[in-house]
Design a protein around this motif. Structure first.
Motif, PDB file in Angstrom:
ATOM      1  N   ASP A  11       0.930  -1.313  -0.065  1.00 31.91           N
ATOM      2  CA  ASP A  11       0.325   0.165   0.006  1.00 31.91           C
ATOM      3  C   ASP A  11       0.882   1.252  -0.095  1.00 31.91           C
ATOM      4  OD1 ASP A  11      -2.121  -1.562   0.037  1.00 31.91           O
ATOM      5  OD2 ASP A  11      -2.806  -1.041   2.304  1.00 31.91           O
ATOM      6  N   ASP A  12       2.155   0.650   0.985  1.00 30.43           N
ATOM      7  CA  ASP A  12       3.039   2.416   0.772  1.00 30.43           C
ATOM      8  C   ASP A  12       3.120   2.213  -0.237  1.00 30.43           C
ATOM      9  OD1 ASP A  12       2.598   2.874   3.318  1.00 30.43           O
ATOM     10  OD2 ASP A  12       4.200   1.248   4.044  1.00 30.43           O
ATOM     11  N   VAL A  13       3.719   1.399  -1.760  1.00 32.78           N
ATOM     12  CA  VAL A  13       4.435   1.683  -2.814  1.00 32.78           C
ATOM     13  C   VAL A  13       3.196   2.598  -3.962  1.00 32.78           C
ATOM     14  CG1 VAL A  13       5.534   0.516  -4.317  1.00 32.78           C
ATOM     15  CG2 VAL A  13       6.139  -0.297  -2.048  1.00 32.78           C
ATOM     16  N   ARG A  14       2.183   1.714  -3.477  1.00 31.83           N
ATOM     17  CA  ARG A  14       1.007   2.347  -4.088  1.00 31.83           C
ATOM     18  C   ARG A  14       1.182   3.866  -4.327  1.00 31.83           C
ATOM     19  NH1 ARG A  14      -2.085  -0.743  -3.422  1.00 31.83           N
ATOM     20  NH2 ARG A  14      -1.725  -3.143  -4.427  1.00 31.83           N
ATOM     21  N   HIS A  15       1.165   3.995  -2.505  1.00 30.10           N
ATOM     22  CA  HIS A  15      -0.239   5.156  -2.573  1.00 30.10           C
ATOM     23  C   HIS A  15       1.462   6.312  -3.112  1.00 30.10           C
ATOM     24  CE1 HIS A  15      -1.422   9.084  -0.314  1.00 30.10           C
ATOM     25  NE2 HIS A  15       0.047   8.827   0.411  1.00 30.10           N
ATOM     26  N   GLY A  16       2.754   5.389  -2.820  1.00 37.16           N
ATOM     27  CA  GLY A  16       4.120   7.101  -3.127  1.00 37.16           C
ATOM     28  C   GLY A  16       4.003   7.139  -4.730  1.00 37.16           C
ATOM     29  N   MET A  17       3.288   6.145  -5.646  1.00 37.77           N
ATOM     30  CA  MET A  17       3.726   6.116  -6.833  1.00 37.77           C
ATOM     31  C   MET A  17       2.245   6.627  -7.524  1.00 37.77           C
ATOM     32  SD  MET A  17       6.672   4.075  -8.061  1.00 37.77           S
ATOM     33  CE  MET A  17       6.547   4.497  -9.239  1.00 37.77           C
ATOM     34  N   ASN A  18       0.729   6.614  -6.319  1.00 37.94           N
ATOM     35  CA  ASN A  18      -0.367   7.787  -7.180  1.00 37.94           C
ATOM     36  C   ASN A  18       0.404   8.836  -6.796  1.00 37.94           C
ATOM     37  OD1 ASN A  18      -1.460   5.382  -7.240  1.00 37.94           O
ATOM     38  ND2 ASN A  18      -2.398   4.553  -5.298  1.00 37.94           N
ATOM     39  N   LEU A  19       1.433   9.608  -6.094  1.00 38.37           N
ATOM     40  CA  LEU A  19       1.691  10.760  -5.637  1.00 38.37           C
ATOM     41  C   LEU A  19       2.437  11.221  -7.030  1.00 38.37           C
ATOM     42  CD1 LEU A  19       1.868  10.807  -1.883  1.00 38.37           C
ATOM     43  CD2 LEU A  19       0.712  11.695  -2.639  1.00 38.37           C
TER      44      LEU A  19
END
Length: 296
Positions: A11-19
């Motif tokens: 979830d952290d990786v997905r959130h970072g990429m979404n940013l």
């Protein structure tokens, strides 16, 4: 942006990429891993810039093609309409003298259309770097009179004063005679076209002997005529498709490619061309470096 973080969940990786991150590196990490990520992103950015440049070049090419189509359509319409009109007039003109006059006009209009097509073809060859040069060694002093003869006749017919001054020390030279003729013909055609009847046109050739290995011998061609180009137009005079907006050079036919072709050919010959216009006169000065050859 490259995230370097201890947040390692999916979830952290997905959130970072979404940013908007370009890459996401989690701790612990190796130095080479970070450097490889940076190198990859820089390479991607370079590729994107190159792709964007190619897109812009293609867009510019399409714009130029559209301009070319519009120019050709506009400029060919006038001579074709004139040819049709003259042909129809000849059918109903019984007077031999008038027929001869209309035939002369018809020949002139055909020449204008031919010049238009030739300029377009040469311009395209220069754009695609397919224009070829063929250098020869010849006597410029003997070559020039034959090239100038048609303009002596033309200026005489238009009641213009044509003055020629060729230096007596012009040597044998090595250059491309076809390209040289194209340059001088274009400039002299313009001089004849834009000079009013009774006006003056001068053609001068000077020779500058070699001074040193860094200052080779050169030929200077100076073409002056009694017509003035507005100062606001001078900086753009060599732009393709550009036409003078007002003054003595306004409302004259042409593609706006003649001077563009002249400048490009002179550049290929490693020469320079300058133009100035004031007090009712316009002067084009050409400097061409040449390789003197022996008279034998």
């Amino acid at each position: 942006f490259i995230f370097l973080t201890a947040k390692t969940t999916r979830d952290d990786v997905r959130h970072g990429m979404n940013l908007g991150a370009d890459d996401y590196i989690t701790k612990p990490f190796r130095r080479t891993e970070l450097l490889d990520a940076i190198a990859a992103r820089l390479a991607k950015a370079t590729a994107l810039r190159q792709l964007q440049q190619q897109v812009e070049e293609l867009q510019q090419t399409n714009i130029e093609k559209d301009e070319l189509i519009l120019t050709v359509s506009h400029d060919l319409r006038a001579p074709l309409a004139n040819i049709k009109l003259i042909a129809e007039t000849l059918k109903i003109t019984p007077n031999p003298d008038q027929q001869e006059q209309y035939l002369s006009i018809l020949e002139l209009v055909c020449d204008q259309g031919n010049d238009l097509i030739n300029n377009l073809l040469v311009w395209r060859q220069l754009q695609e770097e397919k224009y070829t040069f063929s250098f020869e060694t010849f006597n410029l002093e003997y070559w020039l009179p034959g090239m100038l003869e048609p303009f002596e006749v033309r200026t005489g017919d238009r009641e213009q004063l044509f003055q020629v001054n060729i230096a007596s020390d012009i040597p044998f030279i090595t250059t491309d005679p076809i390209s040289l003729k194209r340059i001088l013909t274009e400039l002299l055609n313009n001089a004849c076209k834009y000079t009013f009847p009774g006006g003056k046109i001068s053609f001068q050739v000077l020779y500058q002997p070699i001074k040193s290995t860094t200052d080779p011998s050169s030929i200077t061609f100076i073409i002056r005529n009694e017509a003035e180009i507005p100062a606001s137009d001078l900086p753009r005079i060599f732009e393709k498709f550009y036409r003078v907006s007002q003054g003595d050079y306004h409302h004259q036919s042409g593609t706006g490619l003649g001077l563009t072709i002249v400048q490009k050919i002179i550049d290929q010959l490693q020469g320079t061309i300058e133009v100035e216009s004031s007090e009712g006169w316009t002067t084009f000065t050409i400097y061409l470096p040449v390789k003197p050859a022996s008279n034998g």
